[in-house]
Design an enzyme around this catalytic site. Structure first.
Site, PDB file in Angstrom:
ATOM      1  N   LYS A 101      54.290  47.863 -61.570  1.00 12.87           N
ATOM      2  CA  LYS A 101      53.605  46.949 -60.648  1.00 12.87           C
ATOM      3  C   LYS A 101      54.558  46.313 -59.627  1.00 12.87           C
ATOM      4  O   LYS A 101      54.216  46.163 -58.457  1.00 12.87           O
ATOM      5  CB  LYS A 101      52.858  45.856 -61.432  1.00 12.87           C
ATOM      6  N   ASP A 135      44.554  41.447 -60.711  1.00 13.97           N
ATOM      7  CA  ASP A 135      44.630  40.947 -62.097  1.00 13.97           C
ATOM      8  C   ASP A 135      44.204  39.481 -62.204  1.00 13.97           C
ATOM      9  O   ASP A 135      43.497  39.097 -63.140  1.00 13.97           O
ATOM     10  CB  ASP A 135      46.057  41.079 -62.649  1.00 13.97           C
TER      11      ASP A 135
HETATM   12  P1  NAP Z   1      55.703  42.906 -68.961  1.00 20.46           P
HETATM   13  O1  NAP Z   1      55.974  42.632 -67.531  1.00 20.46           O
HETATM   14  O2  NAP Z   1      56.396  44.040 -69.631  1.00 20.46           O
HETATM   15  O3  NAP Z   1      56.024  41.548 -69.760  1.00 20.46           O
HETATM   16  C1  NAP Z   1      55.939  41.538 -71.158  1.00 20.46           C
HETATM   17  C2  NAP Z   1      55.978  40.090 -71.666  1.00 20.46           C
HETATM   18  O4  NAP Z   1      55.761  40.118 -73.086  1.00 20.46           O
HETATM   19  C3  NAP Z   1      57.316  39.392 -71.444  1.00 20.46           C
HETATM   20  O5  NAP Z   1      57.065  38.020 -71.236  1.00 20.46           O
HETATM   21  C4  NAP Z   1      58.020  39.620 -72.790  1.00 20.46           C
HETATM   22  O6  NAP Z   1      58.981  38.619 -73.100  1.00 20.46           O
HETATM   23  C5  NAP Z   1      56.863  39.467 -73.736  1.00 20.46           C
HETATM   24  N1  NAP Z   1      57.067  40.130 -75.031  1.00 20.46           N
HETATM   25  C6  NAP Z   1      57.167  41.462 -75.262  1.00 20.46           C
HETATM   26  N2  NAP Z   1      57.298  41.703 -76.584  1.00 20.46           N
HETATM   27  C7  NAP Z   1      57.287  40.480 -77.191  1.00 20.46           C
HETATM   28  C8  NAP Z   1      57.394  40.050 -78.542  1.00 20.46           C
HETATM   29  N3  NAP Z   1      57.543  40.935 -79.552  1.00 20.46           N
HETATM   30  N4  NAP Z   1      57.312  38.721 -78.810  1.00 20.46           N
HETATM   31  C9  NAP Z   1      57.138  37.829 -77.798  1.00 20.46           C
HETATM   32  N5  NAP Z   1      57.049  38.175 -76.486  1.00 20.46           N
HETATM   33  C10 NAP Z   1      57.131  39.489 -76.200  1.00 20.46           C
HETATM   34  O7  NAP Z   1      54.146  43.151 -69.213  1.00 20.46           O
HETATM   35  P2  NAP Z   1      52.920  42.569 -68.359  1.00 20.46           P
HETATM   36  O8  NAP Z   1      52.623  43.467 -67.224  1.00 20.46           O
HETATM   37  O9  NAP Z   1      53.224  41.133 -68.087  1.00 20.46           O
HETATM   38  O10 NAP Z   1      51.721  42.723 -69.391  1.00 20.46           O
HETATM   39  C11 NAP Z   1      51.654  41.882 -70.537  1.00 20.46           C
HETATM   40  C12 NAP Z   1      50.476  42.338 -71.393  1.00 20.46           C
HETATM   41  O11 NAP Z   1      49.253  42.070 -70.711  1.00 20.46           O
HETATM   42  C13 NAP Z   1      50.501  43.835 -71.693  1.00 20.46           C
HETATM   43  O12 NAP Z   1      50.146  44.033 -73.041  1.00 20.46           O
HETATM   44  C14 NAP Z   1      49.439  44.398 -70.768  1.00 20.46           C
HETATM   45  O13 NAP Z   1      48.828  45.560 -71.316  1.00 20.46           O
HETATM   46  C15 NAP Z   1      48.455  43.235 -70.705  1.00 20.46           C
HETATM   47  N6  NAP Z   1      47.659  43.245 -69.464  1.00 20.46           N
HETATM   48  C16 NAP Z   1      46.307  43.310 -69.595  1.00 20.46           C
HETATM   49  C17 NAP Z   1      45.531  43.297 -68.457  1.00 20.46           C
HETATM   50  C18 NAP Z   1      44.035  43.378 -68.596  1.00 20.46           C
HETATM   51  O14 NAP Z   1      43.365  43.717 -67.599  1.00 20.46           O
HETATM   52  N7  NAP Z   1      43.473  43.068 -69.757  1.00 20.46           N
HETATM   53  C19 NAP Z   1      46.110  43.218 -67.183  1.00 20.46           C
HETATM   54  C20 NAP Z   1      47.503  43.113 -67.099  1.00 20.46           C
HETATM   55  C21 NAP Z   1      48.268  43.139 -68.255  1.00 20.46           C
HETATM   56  P3  NAP Z   1      60.494  38.733 -72.542  1.00 20.46           P
HETATM   57  O15 NAP Z   1      60.440  38.289 -71.119  1.00 20.46           O
HETATM   58  O16 NAP Z   1      61.256  37.819 -73.423  1.00 20.46           O
HETATM   59  O17 NAP Z   1      60.902  40.183 -72.685  1.00 20.46           O
END
Ligand code: NAP
Length: 286
Positions: A73, A109
């Site tokens: 993204k 989003d």
């Molecule tokens: P991202 O940029 O990879 O960020 C991941 C986040 O999760 C970071 O804050 C990371 O912390 C944290 N994290 C990962 N593993 C963790 C753990 N074991 N314990 C605690 N924190 C953890 O991902 P993103 O794009 O923000 O997406 C986040 C989630 O939202 C994903 O699962 C994605 O599929 C979902 N999502 C859903 C939608 C929807 O339409 N429903 C839309 C967008 C995203 P650190 O910074 O410390 O690494």
């Protein structure tokens, strides 16, 4: 128009790494059927270092639009020719359109989350004490749309606290006078009215991403989603056991952000409720 698509229908796809799990093709197929639009929508896997070349090839071969998912993204925001306001603010793109003037990046989003929270679930944001856990691309995309609804306070908690600090620092005037704080997940004690899990921890089966005190008494929302009758995400399951009165997952957000992308591409906004229902029942992916 693509010469190799059936009936020369316009061609769309979701690009990511990986994309095999994506529900977007099923969602857009249902939208197209519902609105009588002729289009094909597929999955476009790209190597981790191959976003630009894969997207360029897709559009050069006549593709009309892309949805962008993990981990591209932010890269997509730097790649498109023009950014709309929400995508520019978030520095993250989840939807790309293409016309003779070039590629244009959007971020739907935030609107998807806000619509699912407020319209589908009737969860009020105005005046609410909101905690968002996670500071990745998803949080980046939803912070401003949440702040625009006037929460009473907003706290961003993340495992890597410096990432949450950087996100909040970048908000500047967008906080609109709302008190915005940053903390480590275990330090977020509440009380909160709404806790949004925007971490990807659930993809590893981890539900407890914050202290139990934070979710006790709070409505909880998990951006991760579960499909199929009775399926519950790890975070929702844990939050309910820790005293949350209501925990909902992000399937509605997924469908709402897709509907906004469909509107951008096709000029018509599909009904989302029947699509959410079908996916809840476990409609098979295309
Ligand atoms: P991202 O940029 O990879 O960020 C991941 C986040 O999760 C970071 O804050 C990371 O912390 C944290 N994290 C990962 N593993 C963790 C753990 N074991 N314990 C605690 N924190 C953890 O991902 P993103 O794009 O923000 O997406 C986040 C989630 O939202 C994903 O699962 C994605 O599929 C979902 N999502 C859903 C939608 C929807 O339409 N429903 C839309 C967008 C995203 P650190 O910074 O410390 O690494």
């Amino acid at each position: 128009m693509s010469p190799d698509a059936p009936g020369h229908a316009d061609r769309y796809a979701v690009i990511g790494h990986p994309v095999a799990h994506s529900l977007s093709p099923a969602i857009h197929a249902m939208f197209a059927e519902q609105t009588g639009q002729q289009l094909v929508y597929g999955k476009l896997p790209a190597p981790r270092d191959g976003f630009a070349s894969t997207a360029s090839e897709f559009f050069a071969s006549g593709g009309s639009g892309l949805n962008v998912t993990l981990p591209f993204k932010q890269e997509a925001a730097a790649w498109v020719d023009v950014l709309d306001k929400a995508a520019g603010d978030a520095k993250a793109v989840n939807t790309i359109s293409c016309d003779p003037g070039g590629t244009r990046g959007y971020n739907t989003d935030g609107l998807g989350l806000v619509r699912d929270l407020t319209e589908n679930h009737g969860i009020p944001i105005a005046g609410a004490r909101v905690l968002i856990v996670g500071a990745g691309g998803a949080t980046q995309g939803v912070l401003r749309p949440l702040l625009a609804l006037g929460p009473g306070s907003l706290t961003v908690a993340n495992r890597t606290v410096s990432k949450a600090e950087a996100l909040v620092d970048s908000l500047s005037h967008a906080s609109r006078g709302v008190s915005v704080e940053v903390c480590a997940p275990e330090a977020a004690a509440g009380p909160y009215d709404l806790v949004v899990n925007a971490t990807s921890a659930g993809l590893e089966g981890v539900g407890r991403v914050v202290s139990g005190d934070a979710v006790a008494g709070a409505v909880c929302y998990d951006m991760v989603y579960a499909t199929g009758p009775g399926a519950v995400t790890a975070f929702c399951d844990w939050a309910l056991s820790a005293g949350s009165p209501l925990a909902v997952d992000g399937l509605g957000m997924l469908v709402e952000q897709a509907a906004e992308a469909f509107l951008i591409w096709r000029g018509v906004r599909p009904e989302t409720a029947p699509v959410i229902d079908a996916l809840r029942r476990g409609a098979p992916p295309v």
